[in-house]
Design a protein around this motif. Structure first.
Motif, PDB file in Angstrom:
ATOM      1  N   GLY A 232       8.569   7.447  11.639  1.00 50.72           N
ATOM      2  CA  GLY A 232       7.959   6.668  12.715  1.00 50.72           C
ATOM      3  C   GLY A 232       6.707   5.922  12.321  1.00 50.72           C
ATOM      4  O   GLY A 232       6.278   5.004  13.026  1.00 50.72           O
ATOM      5  N   TRP A 233       6.107   6.292  11.183  1.00 50.32           N
ATOM      6  CA  TRP A 233       4.872   5.650  10.717  1.00 50.32           C
ATOM      7  C   TRP A 233       5.185   4.435   9.845  1.00 50.32           C
ATOM      8  O   TRP A 233       6.212   4.364   9.182  1.00 50.32           O
ATOM      9  N   GLU A 234       4.239   3.516   9.819  1.00 52.76           N
ATOM     10  CA  GLU A 234       4.243   2.417   8.846  1.00 52.76           C
ATOM     11  C   GLU A 234       3.258   2.789   7.737  1.00 52.76           C
ATOM     12  O   GLU A 234       2.101   3.104   8.015  1.00 52.76           O
ATOM     13  N   GLN A 235       3.741   2.750   6.487  1.00 51.61           N
ATOM     14  CA  GLN A 235       2.887   3.128   5.360  1.00 51.61           C
ATOM     15  C   GLN A 235       3.082   2.128   4.226  1.00 51.61           C
ATOM     16  O   GLN A 235       4.215   1.783   3.893  1.00 51.61           O
ATOM     17  N   PRO A 236       1.994   1.650   3.619  1.00 53.91           N
ATOM     18  CA  PRO A 236       2.125   0.643   2.555  1.00 53.91           C
ATOM     19  C   PRO A 236       2.894   1.166   1.340  1.00 53.91           C
ATOM     20  O   PRO A 236       2.556   2.215   0.786  1.00 53.91           O
ATOM     21  N   HIS A 237       3.932   0.418   0.944  1.00 58.33           N
ATOM     22  CA  HIS A 237       4.661   0.715  -0.293  1.00 58.33           C
ATOM     23  C   HIS A 237       3.996   0.054  -1.497  1.00 58.33           C
ATOM     24  O   HIS A 237       3.829   0.662  -2.543  1.00 58.33           O
ATOM     25  N   TRP A 238       3.638  -1.234  -1.337  1.00 54.76           N
ATOM     26  CA  TRP A 238       2.937  -1.947  -2.414  1.00 54.76           C
ATOM     27  C   TRP A 238       2.199  -3.132  -1.815  1.00 54.76           C
ATOM     28  O   TRP A 238       2.540  -3.606  -0.741  1.00 54.76           O
ATOM     29  N   PHE A 239       1.168  -3.576  -2.503  1.00 54.75           N
ATOM     30  CA  PHE A 239       0.288  -4.623  -1.993  1.00 54.75           C
ATOM     31  C   PHE A 239       0.490  -5.940  -2.743  1.00 54.75           C
ATOM     32  O   PHE A 239       0.771  -5.954  -3.936  1.00 54.75           O
ATOM     33  N   TYR A 240       0.339  -7.033  -1.978  1.00 50.28           N
ATOM     34  CA  TYR A 240       0.535  -8.376  -2.536  1.00 50.28           C
ATOM     35  C   TYR A 240      -0.723  -8.849  -3.265  1.00 50.28           C
ATOM     36  O   TYR A 240      -1.842  -8.556  -2.848  1.00 50.28           O
ATOM     37  N   LYS A 241      -0.485  -9.584  -4.328  1.00 47.74           N
ATOM     38  CA  LYS A 241      -1.561 -10.261  -5.046  1.00 47.74           C
ATOM     39  C   LYS A 241      -1.241 -11.750  -5.098  1.00 47.74           C
ATOM     40  O   LYS A 241      -0.072 -12.144  -4.990  1.00 47.74           O
ATOM     41  N   PRO A 242      -2.241 -12.611  -5.248  1.00 44.90           N
ATOM     42  CA  PRO A 242      -1.980 -14.054  -5.298  1.00 44.90           C
ATOM     43  C   PRO A 242      -0.912 -14.391  -6.331  1.00 44.90           C
ATOM     44  O   PRO A 242      -0.951 -13.907  -7.464  1.00 44.90           O
ATOM     45  N   GLY A 243       0.058 -15.183  -5.920  1.00 49.45           N
ATOM     46  CA  GLY A 243       1.131 -15.577  -6.819  1.00 49.45           C
ATOM     47  C   GLY A 243       2.345 -14.676  -6.784  1.00 49.45           C
ATOM     48  O   GLY A 243       3.390 -14.982  -7.388  1.00 49.45           O
ATOM     49  N   ASP A 244       2.243 -13.542  -6.071  1.00 54.38           N
ATOM     50  CA  ASP A 244       3.369 -12.611  -5.982  1.00 54.38           C
ATOM     51  C   ASP A 244       4.513 -13.198  -5.159  1.00 54.38           C
ATOM     52  O   ASP A 244       4.291 -13.983  -4.221  1.00 54.38           O
ATOM     53  N   ASP A 245       5.712 -12.800  -5.495  1.00 61.25           N
ATOM     54  CA  ASP A 245       6.883 -13.055  -4.665  1.00 61.25           C
ATOM     55  C   ASP A 245       6.882 -11.954  -3.607  1.00 61.25           C
ATOM     56  O   ASP A 245       7.262 -10.825  -3.876  1.00 61.25           O
ATOM     57  N   THR A 246       6.412 -12.268  -2.417  1.00 59.68           N
ATOM     58  CA  THR A 246       6.148 -11.238  -1.415  1.00 59.68           C
ATOM     59  C   THR A 246       7.381 -10.922  -0.578  1.00 59.68           C
ATOM     60  O   THR A 246       8.411 -11.587  -0.668  1.00 59.68           O
ATOM     61  N   GLY A 247       7.243  -9.902   0.258  1.00 57.65           N
ATOM     62  CA  GLY A 247       8.298  -9.536   1.187  1.00 57.65           C
ATOM     63  C   GLY A 247       9.260  -8.504   0.617  1.00 57.65           C
ATOM     64  O   GLY A 247       9.127  -8.033  -0.509  1.00 57.65           O
ATOM     65  N   TYR A 248      10.236  -8.165   1.428  1.00 55.56           N
ATOM     66  CA  TYR A 248      11.218  -7.137   1.089  1.00 55.56           C
ATOM     67  C   TYR A 248      12.397  -7.788   0.389  1.00 55.56           C
ATOM     68  O   TYR A 248      13.140  -8.568   0.987  1.00 55.56           O
ATOM     69  N   LYS A 249      12.572  -7.507  -0.888  1.00 57.42           N
ATOM     70  CA  LYS A 249      13.647  -8.095  -1.697  1.00 57.42           C
ATOM     71  C   LYS A 249      14.427  -6.955  -2.376  1.00 57.42           C
ATOM     72  O   LYS A 249      14.165  -6.613  -3.528  1.00 57.42           O
ATOM     73  N   PRO A 250      15.364  -6.353  -1.652  1.00 56.97           N
ATOM     74  CA  PRO A 250      16.068  -5.184  -2.205  1.00 56.97           C
ATOM     75  C   PRO A 250      16.941  -5.546  -3.402  1.00 56.97           C
ATOM     76  O   PRO A 250      17.490  -6.644  -3.478  1.00 56.97           O
TER      77      PRO A 250
END
Length: 606
Positions: A232-250
């Motif tokens: 039920g919680w939201e917990q950070p898996h990984w953090f974005y850095k400038p230039g990253d390909d962000t979002g969920y890409k399974p």
């Protein structure tokens, strides 16, 4: 009858039955069941014809959500809903392409009826937290096919007081008060369409999120990272850095988070990082019999006042039921910390034993009230020292000790421990004060290179240190001796803890397998757990968890192997995506923990 409302919801499901198909009738043996992922349907033989059932897309499927609000209509038993072929026509056409004899088959029946779904598709099986002797076996989307296995599983559990094997995915206590009707409806729509899709490692599903369970720093972090869902919680898996390909890409291979997680690991090893650990389950146990109860429940000795240790609850057969971090805060008052997915699972076990043993204790679940921030890395002490008058030095605040401190003017319970294996603290804070403490640390740590890190980095760091994880290296299918947990098991403690006699018997007979530490020679894919281990063309074991080690630039895994194949240097193979990769049993840990490094440095200096 007892006021429970389980998170199940009726879904309209349709299936089509044909008349006799000559080609089917002519077969010498029954057809295998077909599941077509692209067409999203299943098909099997029904007498001399065919039966196939599609799963529509989210926007087309129908929920009977009024039954959740208003109850099932009186008298509804074997009745059916009105069928709707238009809703499933695209799936019928795809089935006809896959199985051409369907094009000429006569449809004799279209059945549309309710099936019960839970939010994640899996049933709820076992005893339920919150009331004694209440058992569930509900939410079976596939119905009678499970009856024999579940009946045997539950009856064995009821008779023997423990499950015959680990099935925590189906534990009814994986849901809580946060599982409300809007969440159920959103997840049922999403999950219905997931009946026939490819499942990826580290899979996330986003419907119904966030729930009411968000930590005090969620709003500060939600746009900076890829969040994961944990009880039920939201917990950070990984953090974005400038230039990253962000979002969920399974992906089955290394994907967009891979290099960023490497940066987070280096951050913790070289500077200082902060992680949100709020999803931990948190209980306070106190009262006249608290020490007596915990000594009965746990195989380790209980920590002294102001100290912390890691302890394990075992089943009567000597298997690992839970791993818990225990701190004695004041005489007879204990803080118990468990994993997010184990919160009500562990609480039920503790409450049951307390009630049946008539222990005079008060057990309080404070999971939602208390937030947790972890700070780790060689500069973590410097950051905290800027914000408190408490002596944070190695001598002033020892490893596995706990203190109540003021941090940036906020009351904090600090425990010197870190699941990264680096110098670090866990800070237990009232949710309303979390953001203030987080922002104060980030400001104070600017010169020390402070930044965020997530659970993917923590998983890599814990594996490098050889830390076991509950639910992976240890569960109700494993005993603590084969899992390498001997250090935490005190067979000579006076208390007759649960599982003690069984464990003494296991030790006397000797082990047949052992948890081994593997270096795996992969390319762009890493072990996740549950991969097959081969030796000389035969299956000899399975991995339990795995990750890429950024410190040593190699893939690591834990896995169970027969004793004769568990020696350091032993060569085996780990199967990943259909390919067998060479693996070697290595000495653990690959990277020494910070307390060990500090102790060895002091010894060398002396």
């Amino acid at each position: 009858m007892i006021g429970f409302e389980h998170p199940t919801i009726p879904v309209h499901h349709q299936y089509v039955v044909t008349a006799t198909v000559p080609e089917v009738k002519a077969l010498k043996k029954e057809l295998a069941v077909i599941r077509d992922l692209e067409g999203s349907y299943y098909m099997r033989q029904e007498r001399d014809g065919l039966l196939f059932g599609p799963y529509e897309k989210m926007e087309k499927m129908v929920l009977q959500d009024s039954w959740v609000r208003d109850g099932v209509p009186p008298g509804f038993g074997k009745e059916l809903f009105e069928s709707d072929l238009d809703r499933i026509m695209e799936h019928i056409e795809m089935a006809m392409e896959m199985v051409p004899v369907l094009k000429k088959a006569d449809i004799i029946n279209v059945v549309s009826g309710p099936i019960t779904y839970t939010p994640d598709l899996l049933p709820m099986v076992g005893p339920h937290q919150g009331i004694r002797n209440y058992w569930t076996a509900i939410g079976f989307g596939y119905g009678v096919i499970h009856a024999g296995g579940i009946g045997k599983f539950l009856s064995d559990w009821i008779i023997n007081r423990e499950p015959p094997y680990d099935l925590i995915e189906c534990d009814p206590s994986r849901y809580g008060k946060w599982t409300d009707v809007p969440f159920m409806c959103a997840k049922a729509r999403e999950s219905y369409g997931f009946n026939n899709v490819v499942g990826y490692p580290k899979e996330e599903r986003f419907a119904g999120r966030p729930t009411s369970r968000t930590s005090g720093v969620y709003k500060l972090l939600k746009d900076k990272c890829s969040m994961g869902f944990h009880a039920g919680w939201e917990q950070p898996h990984w953090f974005y850095k400038p230039g990253d390909d962000t979002g969920y890409k399974p992906s089955f291979r290394r994907t967009n988070w891979f290099s960023s997680v490497g940066g987070e690991c280096r951050l913790v090893m070289e500077k200082v990082g902060v992680i949100d650990l709020t999803p931990f389950g948190k209980f306070i146990v106190k009262g006249k019999d608290s020490l007596k109860l915990l000594n009965h429940l746990f195989a380790n000795n209980m920590p002294k006042v102001g100290q912390t240790n890691i302890s394990h609850m075992l089943t009567p057969a000597g298997r690992v039921f839970a791993e818990v971090t225990i701190t004695q805060m004041t005489p007879g008052e204990f803080l118990l910390i468990t994993g997010s997915g184990s919160e009500l699972h562990d609480l039920r076990w503790i409450e049951t034993e307390a009630a049946e043993g008539r222990y005079v204790v008060d057990i309080n679940n404070v999971t939602d009230k208390i937030g947790v921030l972890g700070i780790a890395g060689p500069n973590s002490r410097k950051v905290l020292q800027k914000l408190t008058d408490e002596d944070m030095s190695d001598a002033g605040f020892k490893f596995l000790h706990c203190k109540n401190i003021q941090l940036a003017g906020v009351p904090v319970r600090a425990i010197r421990i870190s699941y990264t294996g680096e110098l670090g603290w866990e800070l237990y804070i009232e949710q309303k004060n979390m953001a203030a403490v987080y922002q104060a640390m980030m400001e104070a740590g600017k010169d020390e290179g402070i930044d965020n890190f997530g659970t993917y980095a923590m998983a890599s760091l814990r594996l490098e240190k050889g830390f076991r994880g509950w639910g992976a290296e240890m569960n109700c299918d494993t005993n603590p001796l084969e899992a390498g947990l001997d250090y935490f098991i005190k067979l000579n403690k006076p208390a007759d803890f649960i599982g003690k006699a069984a464990l003494q018997e296991i030790k006397g007979k000797g082990l047949k397998r052992k948890l081994s530490y593997l270096s795996v020679g992969t390319d762009d894919v890493d072990p996740e757990g549950n991969e097959t281990i081969w030796h000389n063309g035969k299956v000899v074991g399975n991995t339990t968890s795995g990750a890429y080690s950024y410190s040593s630039q190699q893939s690591l895994a834990f896995g169970y192997l027969p004793l004769k194949l568990s020696s350091v240097g032993q060569q085996v193979e780990v199967e990943l995506l259909g390919k067998k990769y060479p693996a070697t049993v290595i000495q653990e840990p690959l990277v020494l923990t910070e307390p060990t490094r500090t102790r060895l440095a002091k010894k060398a200096k002396a």
